[in-house]
Scaffold this motif. Structure first.
Motif, PDB file in Angstrom:
ATOM      1  N   MET A  33       5.237 -40.219 -20.264  1.00  0.00           N
ATOM      2  CA  MET A  33       6.302 -39.445 -20.883  1.00  0.00           C
ATOM      3  C   MET A  33       6.922 -40.309 -21.972  1.00  0.00           C
ATOM      4  O   MET A  33       7.049 -41.524 -21.798  1.00  0.00           O
ATOM      5  CB  MET A  33       7.350 -39.100 -19.836  1.00  0.00           C
ATOM      6  N   ALA A  34       7.291 -39.706 -23.081  1.00  0.00           N
ATOM      7  CA  ALA A  34       7.894 -40.455 -24.179  1.00  0.00           C
ATOM      8  C   ALA A  34       9.059 -39.666 -24.757  1.00  0.00           C
ATOM      9  O   ALA A  34       8.986 -38.442 -24.909  1.00  0.00           O
ATOM     10  CB  ALA A  34       6.862 -40.722 -25.263  1.00  0.00           C
ATOM     11  N   ALA A  35      10.131 -40.374 -25.078  1.00  0.00           N
ATOM     12  CA  ALA A  35      11.306 -39.758 -25.675  1.00  0.00           C
ATOM     13  C   ALA A  35      11.933 -40.767 -26.632  1.00  0.00           C
ATOM     14  O   ALA A  35      11.610 -41.950 -26.615  1.00  0.00           O
ATOM     15  CB  ALA A  35      12.309 -39.347 -24.596  1.00  0.00           C
ATOM     16  N   ALA A  36      12.840 -40.273 -27.448  1.00  0.00           N
ATOM     17  CA  ALA A  36      13.559 -41.138 -28.379  1.00  0.00           C
ATOM     18  C   ALA A  36      15.035 -40.751 -28.354  1.00  0.00           C
ATOM     19  O   ALA A  36      15.389 -39.621 -28.012  1.00  0.00           O
ATOM     20  CB  ALA A  36      13.004 -40.999 -29.790  1.00  0.00           C
ATOM     21  N   PHE A  37      15.878 -41.691 -28.721  1.00  0.00           N
ATOM     22  CA  PHE A  37      17.311 -41.420 -28.766  1.00  0.00           C
ATOM     23  C   PHE A  37      17.717 -40.738 -30.066  1.00  0.00           C
ATOM     24  O   PHE A  37      18.837 -40.269 -30.194  1.00  0.00           O
ATOM     25  CB  PHE A  37      18.095 -42.723 -28.595  1.00  0.00           C
ATOM     26  N   ARG A  65       1.976 -52.367 -16.349  1.00  0.00           N
ATOM     27  CA  ARG A  65       2.602 -51.088 -16.681  1.00  0.00           C
ATOM     28  C   ARG A  65       3.006 -51.040 -18.153  1.00  0.00           C
ATOM     29  O   ARG A  65       2.891 -50.011 -18.800  1.00  0.00           O
ATOM     30  CB  ARG A  65       3.833 -50.842 -15.798  1.00  0.00           C
ATOM     31  N   ASP A  66       3.447 -52.183 -18.662  1.00  0.00           N
ATOM     32  CA  ASP A  66       3.856 -52.235 -20.065  1.00  0.00           C
ATOM     33  C   ASP A  66       2.678 -51.991 -21.005  1.00  0.00           C
ATOM     34  O   ASP A  66       2.833 -51.373 -22.059  1.00  0.00           O
ATOM     35  CB  ASP A  66       4.528 -53.567 -20.379  1.00  0.00           C
ATOM     36  N   VAL A  67       1.488 -52.408 -20.619  1.00  0.00           N
ATOM     37  CA  VAL A  67       0.311 -52.189 -21.460  1.00  0.00           C
ATOM     38  C   VAL A  67      -0.020 -50.700 -21.509  1.00  0.00           C
ATOM     39  O   VAL A  67      -0.319 -50.157 -22.581  1.00  0.00           O
ATOM     40  CB  VAL A  67      -0.897 -53.008 -20.949  1.00  0.00           C
ATOM     41  N   TYR A  68       0.064 -50.023 -20.378  1.00  0.00           N
ATOM     42  CA  TYR A  68      -0.186 -48.579 -20.357  1.00  0.00           C
ATOM     43  C   TYR A  68       0.866 -47.844 -21.183  1.00  0.00           C
ATOM     44  O   TYR A  68       0.551 -46.916 -21.935  1.00  0.00           O
ATOM     45  CB  TYR A  68      -0.227 -48.051 -18.920  1.00  0.00           C
ATOM     46  N   SER A  69       2.125 -48.248 -21.075  1.00  0.00           N
ATOM     47  CA  SER A  69       3.182 -47.645 -21.890  1.00  0.00           C
ATOM     48  C   SER A  69       2.923 -47.881 -23.372  1.00  0.00           C
ATOM     49  O   SER A  69       3.117 -46.982 -24.194  1.00  0.00           O
ATOM     50  CB  SER A  69       4.551 -48.226 -21.522  1.00  0.00           C
ATOM     51  N   ASN A  70       2.474 -49.090 -23.706  1.00  0.00           N
ATOM     52  CA  ASN A  70       2.176 -49.404 -25.109  1.00  0.00           C
ATOM     53  C   ASN A  70       0.996 -48.606 -25.639  1.00  0.00           C
ATOM     54  O   ASN A  70       0.950 -48.280 -26.829  1.00  0.00           O
ATOM     55  CB  ASN A  70       1.931 -50.899 -25.287  1.00  0.00           C
ATOM     56  N   GLN A  71       0.033 -48.286 -24.779  1.00  0.00           N
ATOM     57  CA  GLN A  71      -1.079 -47.429 -25.218  1.00  0.00           C
ATOM     58  C   GLN A  71      -0.537 -46.081 -25.694  1.00  0.00           C
ATOM     59  O   GLN A  71      -0.934 -45.583 -26.757  1.00  0.00           O
ATOM     60  CB  GLN A  71      -2.072 -47.209 -24.077  1.00  0.00           C
ATOM     61  N   PHE A  90       4.113 -42.994 -15.130  1.00  0.00           N
ATOM     62  CA  PHE A  90       4.272 -42.680 -13.706  1.00  0.00           C
ATOM     63  C   PHE A  90       2.887 -42.716 -13.083  1.00  0.00           C
ATOM     64  O   PHE A  90       1.917 -42.279 -13.700  1.00  0.00           O
ATOM     65  CB  PHE A  90       4.891 -41.294 -13.532  1.00  0.00           C
ATOM     66  N   TYR A  91       2.785 -43.189 -11.847  1.00  0.00           N
ATOM     67  CA  TYR A  91       1.474 -43.379 -11.241  1.00  0.00           C
ATOM     68  C   TYR A  91       1.555 -43.235  -9.730  1.00  0.00           C
ATOM     69  O   TYR A  91       2.603 -43.406  -9.122  1.00  0.00           O
ATOM     70  CB  TYR A  91       0.919 -44.763 -11.594  1.00  0.00           C
ATOM     71  N   LYS A 100       4.288 -33.692  -7.812  1.00  0.00           N
ATOM     72  CA  LYS A 100       5.707 -33.398  -7.560  1.00  0.00           C
ATOM     73  C   LYS A 100       6.592 -34.082  -8.588  1.00  0.00           C
ATOM     74  O   LYS A 100       7.536 -33.484  -9.114  1.00  0.00           O
ATOM     75  CB  LYS A 100       6.107 -33.832  -6.154  1.00  0.00           C
ATOM     76  N   LYS A 101       6.303 -35.336  -8.895  1.00  0.00           N
ATOM     77  CA  LYS A 101       7.076 -36.076  -9.894  1.00  0.00           C
ATOM     78  C   LYS A 101       6.910 -35.444 -11.273  1.00  0.00           C
ATOM     79  O   LYS A 101       7.867 -35.318 -12.033  1.00  0.00           O
ATOM     80  CB  LYS A 101       6.625 -37.544  -9.911  1.00  0.00           C
TER      81      LYS A 101
END
Length: 143
Positions: A33-37, A65-71, A90-91, A100-101
């Motif tokens: 999931m990605a969002a911006a302010f 986890r940070d590598v997956y987020s960076n992808q 999320f995993y 559910k999540k």
């Protein structure tokens, strides 16, 4: 007194601390999931199966986890012209638990009780973006 100083220095340097045991899991279910302010656009990937991921055996935390987020962040920046996104991964090893999540997150960013949409939710297709497993050193498997 010297003993205490030596012990304190060893702890500060990481000597004598146990490293987390890692284990490889053949498949992990994952979505991003990605969002911006700065705007109301929220991106979701579908739930994907990622092969051969590494977790900490003690608490089942996903390694890198940070590598997956960076992808996901890199994909959004380079392919969707959506820079400066905060990306979350999320995993779970159980698809039902992650479903559910996923539904909860979609409800959170979907229409409110009055039917008003506060966010522009955009879904990223698997054909456009797929999480890639992070390679670990073979020696970590032996730890």
């Amino acid at each position: 007194m010297k003993k205490y100083i030596i012990v304190a220095l060893c702890l500060m340097m990481g000597i004598g601390t146990a490293s987390a045991k890692k284990q490889q899991v053949e498949k992990m279910y994952m979505f991003g999931m990605a969002a911006a302010f700065t705007d109301t656009i929220v991106h979701f990937t579908n739930i994907q199966i990622v092969d051969s991921v590494w977790i900490e055996s003690k608490n089942n935390f996903l390694q890198d986890r940070d590598v997956y987020s960076n992808q996901l962040r890199t994909f959004l920046r380079d392919k969707q012209q959506a820079p400066n996104r905060t990306c979350i991964v999320f995993y779970s090893t159980k698809r039902e638990k992650l479903e559910k999540k996923y539904q909860k997150m979609k409800r959170l960013y979907g229409k409110d009780k009055k039917g008003v949409e506060h966010f522009d939710v955009r879904y990223i297709m698997d054909t456009d973006f797929k999480f890639q497993p992070v390679k670990q050193e073979e020696e970590q498997q032996d730890e």
